[in-house]
Design a protein around this motif. Structure first.
Motif, PDB file in Angstrom:
ATOM      1  N   ASP A   1       0.824  -1.209   0.000  1.00 13.56           N
ATOM      2  CA  ASP A   1       0.000   0.000   0.000  1.00 13.56           C
ATOM      3  C   ASP A   1       0.858   1.259   0.000  1.00 13.56           C
ATOM      4  OD1 ASP A   1      -2.374  -1.523   0.125  1.00 13.56           O
ATOM      5  OD2 ASP A   1      -2.191  -1.690   2.303  1.00 13.56           O
ATOM      6  N   THR A   2       1.866   1.285   0.877  1.00 15.06           N
ATOM      7  CA  THR A   2       2.726   2.468   0.965  1.00 15.06           C
ATOM      8  C   THR A   2       3.584   2.595  -0.279  1.00 15.06           C
ATOM      9  OG1 THR A   2       2.795   2.219   3.369  1.00 15.06           O
ATOM     10  CG2 THR A   2       4.462   3.638   2.370  1.00 15.06           C
ATOM     11  N   ARG A   3       4.080   1.476  -0.786  1.00 13.66           N
ATOM     12  CA  ARG A   3       4.907   1.514  -1.991  1.00 13.66           C
ATOM     13  C   ARG A   3       4.138   2.110  -3.168  1.00 13.66           C
ATOM     14  NH1 ARG A   3       6.062  -3.361  -1.976  1.00 13.66           N
ATOM     15  NH2 ARG A   3       4.711  -4.205  -3.597  1.00 13.66           N
ATOM     16  N   GLY A   4       2.869   1.721  -3.334  1.00 10.52           N
ATOM     17  CA  GLY A   4       2.079   2.255  -4.436  1.00 10.52           C
ATOM     18  C   GLY A   4       1.914   3.764  -4.348  1.00 10.52           C
ATOM     19  N   LEU A   5       1.681   4.255  -3.132  1.00  7.04           N
ATOM     20  CA  LEU A   5       1.532   5.699  -2.948  1.00  7.04           C
ATOM     21  C   LEU A   5       2.833   6.428  -3.240  1.00  7.04           C
ATOM     22  CD1 LEU A   5       0.078   8.255  -1.992  1.00  7.04           C
ATOM     23  CD2 LEU A   5       0.714   7.627   0.356  1.00  7.04           C
ATOM     24  N   VAL A   6       3.932   5.930  -2.699  1.00  3.96           N
ATOM     25  CA  VAL A   6       5.226   6.587  -2.889  1.00  3.96           C
ATOM     26  C   VAL A   6       5.579   6.661  -4.375  1.00  3.96           C
ATOM     27  CG1 VAL A   6       7.720   6.352  -2.516  1.00  3.96           C
ATOM     28  CG2 VAL A   6       6.129   6.064  -0.598  1.00  3.96           C
ATOM     29  N   LEU A   7       5.412   5.561  -5.091  1.00  8.07           N
ATOM     30  CA  LEU A   7       5.745   5.562  -6.514  1.00  8.07           C
ATOM     31  C   LEU A   7       4.823   6.497  -7.289  1.00  8.07           C
ATOM     32  CD1 LEU A   7       6.512   1.779  -7.117  1.00  8.07           C
ATOM     33  CD2 LEU A   7       8.140   3.661  -6.820  1.00  8.07           C
ATOM     34  N   ALA A   8       3.565   6.592  -6.875  1.00 10.71           N
ATOM     35  CA  ALA A   8       2.624   7.475  -7.576  1.00 10.71           C
ATOM     36  C   ALA A   8       3.020   8.940  -7.418  1.00 10.71           C
ATOM     37  CB  ALA A   8       1.206   7.251  -7.050  1.00 10.71           C
ATOM     38  N   VAL A   9       3.431   9.344  -6.224  1.00  5.27           N
ATOM     39  CA  VAL A   9       3.770  10.756  -6.029  1.00  5.27           C
ATOM     40  C   VAL A   9       5.144  11.099  -6.598  1.00  5.27           C
ATOM     41  CG1 VAL A   9       2.305  10.954  -3.994  1.00  5.27           C
ATOM     42  CG2 VAL A   9       4.738  10.455  -3.700  1.00  5.27           C
ATOM     43  N   LEU A  10       5.898  10.080  -6.999  1.00  2.98           N
ATOM     44  CA  LEU A  10       7.180  10.339  -7.648  1.00  2.98           C
ATOM     45  C   LEU A  10       7.035  10.447  -9.160  1.00  2.98           C
ATOM     46  CD1 LEU A  10       9.575   8.002  -5.611  1.00  2.98           C
ATOM     47  CD2 LEU A  10       9.275  10.468  -5.385  1.00  2.98           C
ATOM     48  N   ASP A  11       5.823  10.317  -9.675  1.00  4.80           N
ATOM     49  CA  ASP A  11       5.609  10.451 -11.110  1.00  4.80           C
ATOM     50  C   ASP A  11       6.130  11.796 -11.595  1.00  4.80           C
ATOM     51  OD1 ASP A  11       4.462   8.007 -11.467  1.00  4.80           O
ATOM     52  OD2 ASP A  11       2.391   8.731 -11.548  1.00  4.80           O
ATOM     53  N   ASP A  12       6.707  11.782 -12.784  1.00  2.00           N
ATOM     54  CA  ASP A  12       7.228  13.017 -13.373  1.00  2.00           C
ATOM     55  C   ASP A  12       6.085  13.959 -13.724  1.00  2.00           C
ATOM     56  OD1 ASP A  12       9.133  14.755 -14.691  1.00  2.00           O
ATOM     57  OD2 ASP A  12       8.299  13.981 -16.575  1.00  2.00           O
ATOM     58  N   THR A  13       6.256  15.231 -13.410  1.00  2.00           N
ATOM     59  CA  THR A  13       5.228  16.235 -13.725  1.00  2.00           C
ATOM     60  C   THR A  13       5.451  16.846 -15.105  1.00  2.00           C
ATOM     61  OG1 THR A  13       6.536  17.969 -12.664  1.00  2.00           O
ATOM     62  CG2 THR A  13       4.866  16.860 -11.305  1.00  2.00           C
ATOM     63  N   GLY A  14       6.381  16.311 -15.854  1.00  2.00           N
ATOM     64  CA  GLY A  14       6.709  16.872 -17.155  1.00  2.00           C
ATOM     65  C   GLY A  14       7.953  17.728 -17.120  1.00  2.00           C
ATOM     66  N   HIS A  15       8.549  17.882 -15.932  1.00  2.00           N
ATOM     67  CA  HIS A  15       9.712  18.761 -15.810  1.00  2.00           C
ATOM     68  C   HIS A  15      10.929  18.182 -16.521  1.00  2.00           C
ATOM     69  CE1 HIS A  15      10.787  22.351 -13.168  1.00  2.00           C
ATOM     70  NE2 HIS A  15      11.748  22.233 -14.058  1.00  2.00           N
ATOM     71  N   ALA A  16      11.024  16.861 -16.570  1.00  2.00           N
ATOM     72  CA  ALA A  16      12.203  16.238 -17.175  1.00  2.00           C
ATOM     73  C   ALA A  16      12.335  16.624 -18.645  1.00  2.00           C
ATOM     74  CB  ALA A  16      12.131  14.718 -17.021  1.00  2.00           C
ATOM     75  N   GLY A  17      11.318  16.303 -19.421  1.00  2.00           N
ATOM     76  CA  GLY A  17      11.376  16.630 -20.842  1.00  2.00           C
ATOM     77  C   GLY A  17      11.458  18.121 -21.096  1.00  2.00           C
ATOM     78  N   PHE A  18      10.743  18.903 -20.293  1.00  2.00           N
ATOM     79  CA  PHE A  18      10.759  20.356 -20.423  1.00  2.00           C
ATOM     80  C   PHE A  18      12.162  20.906 -20.180  1.00  2.00           C
ATOM     81  CE2 PHE A  18      10.043  24.623 -18.561  1.00  2.00           C
ATOM     82  CZ  PHE A  18       9.326  25.213 -19.590  1.00  2.00           C
ATOM     83  N   ALA A  19      12.808  20.432 -19.098  1.00  2.00           N
ATOM     84  CA  ALA A  19      14.155  20.919 -18.770  1.00  2.00           C
ATOM     85  C   ALA A  19      15.156  20.527 -19.845  1.00  2.00           C
ATOM     86  CB  ALA A  19      14.590  20.363 -17.407  1.00  2.00           C
ATOM     87  N   VAL A  20      15.086  19.280 -20.309  1.00  2.00           N
ATOM     88  CA  VAL A  20      16.019  18.827 -21.340  1.00  2.00           C
ATOM     89  C   VAL A  20      15.889  19.680 -22.594  1.00  2.00           C
ATOM     90  CG1 VAL A  20      16.526  16.932 -22.934  1.00  2.00           C
ATOM     91  CG2 VAL A  20      16.217  16.455 -20.505  1.00  2.00           C
TER      92      VAL A  20
END
Length: 262
Positions: free
Chosen positions: A162-181
């Motif tokens: 349960d906790t692992r699913g939440l942690v991984l979900a909130v670590l999803d990229d907000t689009g900053h990676a591609g935008f910054a690159v």
């Protein structure tokens, strides 16, 4: 640091870096007993519960700080389009914060109390690494947040389902990676001298981010015990070293995605 982020996808190079840590987390989860349990079972261990509360508190404050930082970075954006893009990312970070805050409340913890132990370290990190311009802000969000995300993904392998699913979900990229690159590469193409300055900046961020991660863990007994094999079996000190090696390797790949020398 979110220290340690929607539907936009990062560049392939960043995907590869993230995949390395995600694969490592998946592999570790296969041999970690707690990872096969749900929250109700795992939280019966008070030490494990304390570790999760610390983890969620650190993540929650990190997301709140990321929201504030992106909102500030938007002021430096050179165009209205860029400003709007950063505002959208900031809103996604705040939504992540809300999910973590609500989960802490759901398991009977006071969110502010859970976050307070991490305020000093995270605020200190951001104070020491305040960007001087728009490009440094982009690199900080991409490099600094990605290092933190890699760290938390590694930790997530040793959490209940349960906790692992939440942690991984909130670590999803907000689009900053591609935008910054995209923006950093365009700036370097326009003026190659920018690359040297940003490479030095990124290396500084790497050192500060790793040091901050290690300090946070060292200061919280429950978290450190989980990492070295106390409440999460199969994770020893040697594995901690390998974990930081994987994070460093992922950082090198992200630097290459930006067009910067690691």
């Amino acid at each position: 640091m979110r220290f340690m982020t929607t539907s936009d996808k990062p560049e392939p190079e960043n995907s590869a870096a993230t995949a390395d840590t995600a694969d490592a987390a998946d592999t570790a989860a296969e041999v970690t007993g707690i990872a096969a349990q749900d929250w109700d079972r795992a939280s019966a261990d008070p030490q494990y519960r304390a570790a999760v509360v610390d983890l969620l508190g650190a993540l929650a404050y990190g997301e709140l700080a990321a929201f504030e930082r992106l909102a500030e970075d938007a002021k430096l954006a050179p165009t209205l389009v860029d400003k709007a893009e950063l505002a959208k990312m900031a809103a996604a970070e705040f939504h992540h914060f809300e999910r973590l805050r609500d989960r802490l409340t759901e398991i009977g913890e006071e969110p502010t109390r859970a976050m307070e132990p991490f305020v000093g370290a995270l605020d200190g990190f951001h104070k020491q690494t305040a960007p001087s311009d728009w490009l440094e802000g982009l690199v900080k969000a991409y490099v600094g947040d990605s290092i933190a995300s890699d760290f938390y993904r590694e930790v997530a392998a040793h959490l209940d389902a349960d906790t692992r699913g939440l942690v991984l979900a909130v670590l999803d990229d907000t689009g900053h990676a591609g935008f910054a690159v995209e923006k950093v590469r365009a700036a370097i193409d326009e003026d190659p001298r920018v690359g040297g300055r940003l490479a030095l900046w990124a290396r500084r961020l790497m050192g500060e981010a790793l040091s901050q991660s290690q300090r946070v863990v060292a200061d919280r007994d429950a978290l450190s015990t989980m990492l070295v094999g106390g409440v999460a079996d199969g994770f020893d000190l040697a594995e901690v070293g390998r974990m930081f090696s994987r994070i460093t390797e992922a950082h090198t790949k992200r630097m290459a995605a930006l067009g910067l020398a690691a």
